[in-house]
Enzyme design. Structure first.
Site, PDB file in Angstrom:
ATOM      1  N   LYS A 102      17.666  -5.207  37.606  1.00 46.52           N
ATOM      2  CA  LYS A 102      18.455  -5.539  36.089  1.00 46.52           C
ATOM      3  C   LYS A 102      19.679  -5.741  36.461  1.00 46.52           C
ATOM      4  CE  LYS A 102      15.263  -1.982  34.330  1.00 46.52           C
ATOM      5  NZ  LYS A 102      14.999  -0.821  34.079  1.00 46.52           N
ATOM      6  N   GLY A 103      20.350  -5.486  37.567  1.00 48.00           N
ATOM      7  CA  GLY A 103      21.865  -5.304  37.575  1.00 48.00           C
ATOM      8  C   GLY A 103      22.652  -6.583  37.219  1.00 48.00           C
ATOM      9  N   GLU A 157      23.545 -11.888  42.233  1.00 48.33           N
ATOM     10  CA  GLU A 157      23.194 -10.469  42.377  1.00 48.33           C
ATOM     11  C   GLU A 157      24.492  -9.738  41.753  1.00 48.33           C
ATOM     12  OE1 GLU A 157      21.604  -7.852  42.791  1.00 48.33           O
ATOM     13  OE2 GLU A 157      20.994  -7.628  45.037  1.00 48.33           O
ATOM     14  N   ASP A 158      24.343  -8.583  41.253  1.00 51.33           N
ATOM     15  CA  ASP A 158      25.429  -7.992  40.745  1.00 51.33           C
ATOM     16  C   ASP A 158      26.438  -7.416  41.876  1.00 51.33           C
ATOM     17  OD1 ASP A 158      23.413  -6.230  41.315  1.00 51.33           O
ATOM     18  OD2 ASP A 158      23.989  -4.755  39.652  1.00 51.33           O
ATOM     19  N   ASP A 203      25.665  -3.854  48.295  1.00 53.53           N
ATOM     20  CA  ASP A 203      26.075  -2.364  48.660  1.00 53.53           C
ATOM     21  C   ASP A 203      25.731  -2.510  50.268  1.00 53.53           C
ATOM     22  OD1 ASP A 203      26.691   0.014  49.375  1.00 53.53           O
ATOM     23  OD2 ASP A 203      25.108   0.926  47.725  1.00 53.53           O
ATOM     24  N   LYS A 256      30.834  -4.451  48.406  1.00 50.13           N
ATOM     25  CA  LYS A 256      31.709  -3.291  48.925  1.00 50.13           C
ATOM     26  C   LYS A 256      32.101  -3.469  50.428  1.00 50.13           C
ATOM     27  CE  LYS A 256      29.399   0.578  46.290  1.00 50.13           C
ATOM     28  NZ  LYS A 256      28.812   1.653  46.524  1.00 50.13           N
ATOM     29  N   PHE A 271      30.999   4.564  44.064  1.00 48.74           N
ATOM     30  CA  PHE A 271      29.974   4.301  43.224  1.00 48.74           C
ATOM     31  C   PHE A 271      30.729   3.630  41.788  1.00 48.74           C
ATOM     32  CE2 PHE A 271      26.261   4.683  40.312  1.00 48.74           C
ATOM     33  CZ  PHE A 271      25.210   4.649  41.137  1.00 48.74           C
ATOM     34  N   VAL A 272      30.065   2.666  41.337  1.00 40.55           N
ATOM     35  CA  VAL A 272      30.512   1.979  40.120  1.00 40.55           C
ATOM     36  C   VAL A 272      29.361   1.631  39.147  1.00 40.55           C
ATOM     37  CG1 VAL A 272      32.590   1.026  41.185  1.00 40.55           C
ATOM     38  CG2 VAL A 272      30.361  -0.269  41.402  1.00 40.55           C
ATOM     39  N   ASP A 284      24.232   0.481  36.859  1.00 42.62           N
ATOM     40  CA  ASP A 284      23.655   1.685  36.148  1.00 42.62           C
ATOM     41  C   ASP A 284      23.994   2.780  37.104  1.00 42.62           C
ATOM     42  OD1 ASP A 284      21.494   1.113  38.117  1.00 42.62           O
ATOM     43  OD2 ASP A 284      20.635   2.683  37.271  1.00 42.62           O
ATOM     44  N   ARG A 292      24.711   0.528  31.717  1.00 40.95           N
ATOM     45  CA  ARG A 292      24.833  -0.778  32.210  1.00 40.95           C
ATOM     46  C   ARG A 292      25.656  -1.604  31.102  1.00 40.95           C
ATOM     47  NH1 ARG A 292      20.945  -1.881  36.223  1.00 40.95           N
ATOM     48  NH2 ARG A 292      19.025  -0.538  36.033  1.00 40.95           N
TER      49      ARG A 292
HETATM   50  C1  PRP Z   1      21.098  -2.435  42.946  1.00 42.83           C
HETATM   51  C2  PRP Z   1      21.864  -3.560  42.641  1.00 42.83           C
HETATM   52  C3  PRP Z   1      21.618  -4.514  43.783  1.00 42.83           C
HETATM   53  C4  PRP Z   1      21.447  -3.688  44.803  1.00 42.83           C
HETATM   54  C5  PRP Z   1      22.267  -3.639  45.801  1.00 42.83           C
HETATM   55  O1  PRP Z   1      19.758  -2.470  42.540  1.00 42.83           O
HETATM   56  O2  PRP Z   1      21.662  -4.055  41.229  1.00 42.83           O
HETATM   57  O3  PRP Z   1      20.490  -5.099  43.241  1.00 42.83           O
HETATM   58  O4  PRP Z   1      21.017  -2.199  44.407  1.00 42.83           O
HETATM   59  O5  PRP Z   1      22.100  -2.769  47.010  1.00 42.83           O
HETATM   60  P1  PRP Z   1      21.904  -3.137  48.239  1.00 42.83           P
HETATM   61  O6  PRP Z   1      22.796  -3.978  48.609  1.00 42.83           O
HETATM   62  O7  PRP Z   1      22.042  -1.801  49.229  1.00 42.83           O
HETATM   63  O8  PRP Z   1      20.293  -3.455  48.618  1.00 42.83           O
HETATM   64  P2  PRP Z   1      18.719  -1.407  42.054  1.00 42.83           P
HETATM   65  O9  PRP Z   1      17.538  -1.666  43.071  1.00 42.83           O
HETATM   66  O10 PRP Z   1      19.439  -0.188  41.828  1.00 42.83           O
HETATM   67  O11 PRP Z   1      18.212  -2.054  40.657  1.00 42.83           O
HETATM   68  P3  PRP Z   1      18.712  -2.463  39.410  1.00 42.83           P
HETATM   69  O12 PRP Z   1      19.588  -3.777  39.749  1.00 42.83           O
HETATM   70  O13 PRP Z   1      17.752  -2.535  38.412  1.00 42.83           O
HETATM   71  O14 PRP Z   1      19.582  -1.455  39.145  1.00 42.83           O
END
Ligand code: PRP
Length: 189
Positions: free
Chosen positions: A48-49, A104-105, A108, A136, A157-158, A164, A170
């Site tokens: 959802k990010g 992608e948001d 990480d 990051k 963490f942001v 979220d 969010r």
């Molecule tokens: C989060 C974020 C990215 C992913 C990044 O999604 O939105 O999609 O993690 O992390 P990574 O680079 O370590 O894979 P999450 O799975 O938490 O779902 P969300 O978007 O619904 O919050």
């Protein structure tokens, strides 16, 4: 009676404010639009990010564009990801011959985007590029494709602008640092 609100304990300083976010998204959109002029790219938001980022980015693209969404989850059950990513809600568009831009948001560890990148390439897309708002600064995401990156941020963490903590925050219009509950999740995923 006072309305019950989620606690904001842990919410820290603003890392990227609204004006900087808007300028960053503008820069990314200009770069993408320059590269894809005359093409018919498919923007795929990773939910959802990415929801606010995708909405703002694509409204700055000056030609008609197709948008899709995909949901992916990483499984592990602890604060560190297991490394297993699964697409839980897929797109419906046939990717054969398409130029795809994954939106992608945050990158990480990069596990999510690497998994989707490989999957989409295997479906016969003509090209797959990655447009991430945040990345990051960490060795964990080395080797992760990222063709367009809005901001490089410290490995903290942001939350906000789609990101979220425990499905909250969010809707903050800017990006904040966040100190997660020590008993809770520590990684960004
Ligand atoms: C989060 C974020 C990215 C992913 C990044 O999604 O939105 O999609 O993690 O992390 P990574 O680079 O370590 O894979 P999450 O799975 O938490 O779902 P969300 O978007 O619904 O919050």
């Amino acid at each position: 009676m006072q309305e019950r609100k989620p606690q904001s304990v842990g919410l820290g300083k603003v890392v990227i404010d609204r004006a900087a976010l808007e300028a960053g998204v503008e820069r990314l959109a200009a770069a993408v639009a320059g590269d894809y002029a005359g093409h018919d790219p498919l923007f795929v938001g990773i939910l959802k990010g990415s929801v606010f980022f995708l909405a703002d980015l694509t409204r700055k693209i000056p030609f008609p564009s197709q948008i899709e969404f995909l949901t992916a989850s990483s499984y592990g059950g602890s604060s560190t990801s297991s490394g297993e990513v699964r697409i839980t809600a897929d797109i419906v568009t046939d990717l054969r011959g398409r130029d795809v831009i994954l939106v992608e948001d945050i990158i990480d560890t990069g596990l999510t985007i690497r998994h989707i990148f490989r999957e989409f390439a295997s479906r016969g897309a003509a090209s797959v590029k990655v447009c991430a708002l945040l990345r990051k600064k960490t060795a964990k995401n080395g080797g992760t494709p990222a063709d367009y990156v809005g901001f490089e941020i410290d490995d903290t963490f942001v939350v906000g602008y789609g990101l979220d903590y425990d499905e909250r925050y969010r809707n903050l219009p800017e990006i904040h640092e966040f100190e997660p509950n020590p008993q809770g999740k520590e990684s960004q995923t």
